[in-house]
Design an enzyme around this catalytic site. Structure first.
Site: not given
Lengths: 228, 228
Positions: A15-16, A95, A97, A112, A114
């Site tokens: 959770g950074t 992590m 779907i 999101n 990535h």
């Protein structure tokens, strides 16, 4: 309830990115507040971070993708997010779907992040993939989620160098430092209603703010506002 | 014949990358000389550029990939390159697939430049693909050629921003400006014997020179030396 945008963060790990969002909201840089944190893992440190900030922390187990349990989790996530008045869902190292209910309930309001310069290196363990591929430039991408993985319209990207003999961990740390800048920035633009989505193209509208000076060795586009 | 590295450039089009290589060699920035230019197209302006600099310009027609004519062209290219004492082959907007004889004759001595941040957007018309995909950061890559298209070990990359409402031509021009910097730099490192290839990883060895100052809005890795 104030008129701040209420954010639901979904995270599977440490959770950074969540922390960077909480910090930016609390510092007043982003006109929003984290209203709830959801994790598929009961032991995710992201949930502990939420509790430390008096943010509701909810564990929702998720079954195998496509299973009845997965569909049930999808509905439960929507229920929890709505219960907390969420207007924007931020996936932050989540992590699993997402199901169709979540995306339908929050159209163009699920983001999101990535750790790669999409469309290069979708998927998982992508920092190691970048090192093994021998790229000289890597980076990170904030995008709107769509039903596929890592394919939705791109909001902002940051590029960083890959150094000779970088390990995956060293590269991941360099990328993460930029994640913590661009995700809050993207949320601010969304909260201000400045992100206009036209097919795959996300345009930044409205008057520009003062820009941050360039960071040596980093390229961010669109450029960050001062303070990020 | 001096001890300068002799370069054979293969181009199908206008040859602006060729021009940047000729200019860098003539300016003494790169310890090399363009010994011959080969094109598959008789009307390629790259051949005219060569003639204007008194560089031998050779048209070698190439048949359909895999055909007997294609194999014949492959052998003819090797013969011409060897006749001119070439030690490094630089593909510069060469739009045909190289044959096995060329790669065998010049192991780890065939370079290519591609107008995208590989492994994103291999192939052709990639600047338009980047605009249509909505990426916020694009770029260009110099890499060693291998039997596939756009997949060989990466030497240097440059990243540039994609602006809202960029056309493919506008983005292509922004990328091209960086191509003209990184291709001569890569050739210089090769000429100095400083590129060590280890599987997919290309390492830059030896003492670093003075570095160029950062260009605002551009990220280049490894960093350019002063003068590029």
């Amino acid at each position: 309830m104030s008129d701040l945008l209420r954010i639901g963060v979904m995270a599977s790990g440490g959770g950074t990115d969540l922390q960077s969002i909480i910090d930016a909201c609390q510092a007043g840089k982003v006109p929003a507040t984290v209203a709830v944190v959801i994790s598929n893992r009961a032991d995710a440190y992201a949930l502990e971070r939420a509790r430390r900030h008096d943010v509701p922390a909810v564990h929702i187990p998720v079954g195998k993708t496509g299973s009845p349990e997965w569909a049930q989790a999808d509905a439960e996530q929507v229920r929890v997010l709505r219960d907390h008045g969420v207007g924007l869902v931020c996936l932050a190292g989540y992590m699993r779907i997402n199901g169709p209910a979540l995306l339908a309930a929050f159209p163009r309001a699920v983001m999101n992040i990535h750790p790669a310069l999409l469309p290069a290196f979708p998927g998982v363990n992508v920092q190691a993939m970048a090192v093994e591929h021998g790229v000289k430039i890597a980076g990170t991408t904030v995008h709107f989620a769509d039903p596929e993985f890592d394919t939705g319209p791109i909001i902002i990207q940051a590029a960083v160098p890959v150094r000779d003999d970088d390990t995956a961990d060293e590269l991941a740390a360099r990328i993460l430092a930029q994640e913590h800048r661009i995700y809050p920035q993207a949320i601010k633009w969304h909260a201000e209603g400045r992100l206009q989505v036209d097919g795959r193209i996300v345009r930044l509208t409205g008057p520009g703010a003062e820009l941050a000076p360039d960071t040596p060795g980093v390229l961010i586009s669109p450029p960050l506002e001062a303070g990020f």
